[in-house]
Design a protein around this motif. Structure first.
Motif, mmCIF file in Angstrom:
data_model
loop_
_atom_site.group_PDB
_atom_site.id
_atom_site.type_symbol
_atom_site.label_atom_id
_atom_site.label_comp_id
_atom_site.label_asym_id
_atom_site.label_seq_id
_atom_site.Cartn_x
_atom_site.Cartn_y
_atom_site.Cartn_z
ATOM 1 N N LEU A 41 0.831 -1.206 0.000
ATOM 2 C CA LEU A 41 0.000 0.000 0.000
ATOM 3 C C LEU A 41 0.864 1.254 0.000
ATOM 4 N N LEU A 42 1.915 1.266 0.818
ATOM 5 C CA LEU A 42 2.792 2.434 0.851
ATOM 6 C C LEU A 42 3.522 2.605 -0.476
ATOM 7 N N SER A 43 3.926 1.497 -1.080
ATOM 8 C CA SER A 43 4.617 1.559 -2.372
ATOM 9 C C SER A 43 3.747 2.193 -3.435
ATOM 10 N N ALA A 44 2.451 1.900 -3.387
ATOM 11 C CA ALA A 44 1.549 2.448 -4.396
ATOM 12 C C ALA A 44 1.510 3.975 -4.345
ATOM 13 N N PHE A 45 1.732 4.547 -3.151
ATOM 14 C CA PHE A 45 1.710 6.005 -3.005
ATOM 15 C C PHE A 45 3.024 6.646 -3.443
ATOM 16 N N ALA A 46 4.005 5.849 -3.839
ATOM 17 C CA ALA A 46 5.298 6.394 -4.262
ATOM 18 C C ALA A 46 5.273 6.886 -5.701
ATOM 19 N N PHE A 47 4.164 6.683 -6.411
ATOM 20 C CA PHE A 47 4.096 7.006 -7.836
ATOM 21 C C PHE A 47 3.101 8.128 -8.099
ATOM 22 N N PRO A 48 3.224 8.789 -9.255
ATOM 23 C CA PRO A 48 2.254 9.833 -9.607
ATOM 24 C C PRO A 48 0.827 9.272 -9.569
ATOM 25 N N PRO A 49 -0.123 10.065 -9.185
ATOM 26 C CA PRO A 49 -1.496 9.561 -9.038
ATOM 27 C C PRO A 49 -2.104 9.054 -10.343
ATOM 28 N N TRP A 76 -0.493 7.305 -12.627
ATOM 29 C CA TRP A 76 0.035 5.979 -12.967
ATOM 30 C C TRP A 76 -0.846 4.915 -12.321
ATOM 31 N N VAL A 77 -1.024 3.809 -13.013
ATOM 32 C CA VAL A 77 -1.891 2.734 -12.520
ATOM 33 C C VAL A 77 -1.032 1.670 -11.844
ATOM 34 N N GLU A 114 2.283 -4.445 -10.495
ATOM 35 C CA GLU A 114 2.596 -4.031 -11.868
ATOM 36 C C GLU A 114 2.272 -2.550 -11.995
ATOM 37 N N ILE A 115 3.198 -1.794 -12.552
ATOM 38 C CA ILE A 115 3.025 -0.347 -12.700
ATOM 39 C C ILE A 115 2.887 -0.012 -14.182
ATOM 40 N N THR A 159 -1.886 6.207 -21.773
ATOM 41 C CA THR A 159 -0.913 5.137 -21.648
ATOM 42 C C THR A 159 -0.248 4.885 -22.995
ATOM 43 N N TRP A 160 1.058 4.640 -22.970
ATOM 44 C CA TRP A 160 1.823 4.320 -24.173
ATOM 45 C C TRP A 160 2.370 2.894 -24.095
#
Length: 325
Positions: free
Chosen positions: A17-25, A27-28, A41-42, A59-60
């Protein structure tokens, strides 16, 4: 029957859960339901212009994976390479998990996130690159061990709880990591087309004593070169983004030079006489020289893979990081 959770399950879920908050909002972040070594998976999304005044993201097809480890006891240390020390955290990891990453190959990036649950901090390193550039050279027998100690640079630190912390440089790195398969794809395609043009150049060289055969072989060569350059230019790696690897700009310029050179050679072919004689021989000789040089531009495009292997994959590793902050 009553269901229970143990402490290890709670730690694991907290880290993810904390890792998910490390990315721009935008990003999925997708949890991997059946976990056999990969946890998240990011998918990277990019801001794109919108005519209705609302910001949109596209998304690209750029992805990477996370392996998340959570701990309450970060161990600090130093990493010495070429008599230069750098601050790191030390983390023990099972070799069986590294075997999976190695089997996946370099083009599918797997990032290790070590989550400090006490301080709400995340440390990271690309496992594919670490195995190839750090672990294997320093410890060739690592595959026979049960565990190995990894050294994660302190500069690879995301402070999720710090509102003043600017994570954009880390996001840029993750964005470049996600584009890795496109770099390898472009290098492979350019190398393949360079080889194909080499065969076509041999046919052209053999036809330099016959004006009709020479013009036919030259036209076919330029037709192939034009087709190949068009296909390479359509690759998504050339799409401009603020997350790209800086060297891509140079190769983008090389591709522009290539397309311009093909256009000029098409014009020059029209000046080669269609009858034999000294004038034809001289014109054909100079044309072949220019064509050979142009094929070399294809070859230079293929070196993007070698340059990335030598330089790009060192980013954010302990020791000699040419991109160190």
């Amino acid at each position: 029957m009553t269901k229970y959770q143990d402490e290890n399950q709670l730690k694991g879920r907290f880290g993810e859960l904390l890792s998910a908050f490390a990315f721009p909002p935008e990003w999925v972040v997708r949890p991997i339901q059946h976990d056999y070594g990969l946890d998240l998976e990011i998918e990277v999304f990019h801001a794109v212009p919108s005519g209705d005044g609302r910001q949109k993201y596209q998304t690209w097809g750029e992805h990477f994976y996370l392996q998340v480890k959570t701990t309450d006891n970060i161990i600090l240390g130093s990493y010495d390479k070429n008599s230069q020390e750098s601050d790191v955290i030390k983390f023990n990891m099972e070799v069986s998990e590294l075997h999976l990453v190695e089997a996946m190959g370099a083009s599918v990036p797997v990032i290790l996130f070590v989550v400090d649950r006490a301080k709400l901090q995340v440390f990271y390193v690309c496992l594919n690159d670490y195995i190839s550039k750090v672990l294997a050279p320093s410890n060739p027998a690592w595959r026979s061990q049960k565990t190995v100690t990894l050294y994660l640079p302190m500069r690879n630190q995301i402070k999720v709880s710090d509102e003043s912390f600017d994570p954009s440089s880390h996001w840029g790195y993750f964005g470049r990591i996600a584009r890795r398969s496109k770099i390898y794809s472009a290098a492979n395609l350019a190398h393949h087309y360079s080889t194909e043009l080499n065969y076509a150049l041999v046919d052209l060289d053999h036809a330099d004593s016959n004006p009709d055969a020479f013009h036919l072989a030259a036209s076919r060569f330029l037709e192939k070169a034009d087709q190949y350059a068009h296909e390479i230019s359509e690759l998504d790696i050339w799409r401009r983004t603020n997350l790209e690897w800086g060297a891509v700009e140079e190769f983008r310029d090389t591709l522009t030079t290539l397309k311009d050179r093909i256009s000029r050679l098409k014009e020059r072919l029209g000046t080669v006489p269609r009858v034999g004689g000294d004038e034809f021989d001289d014109a054909a000789f100079h044309f072949l020289g220019r064509v050979g040089f142009m094929r070399g531009v294809f070859t230079s495009l293929s070196t993007i893979g070698r340059l990335y292997e030598q330089v790009g994959r060192l980013e954010r590793l302990p020791g000699d990081d040419p991109f160190s902050l």
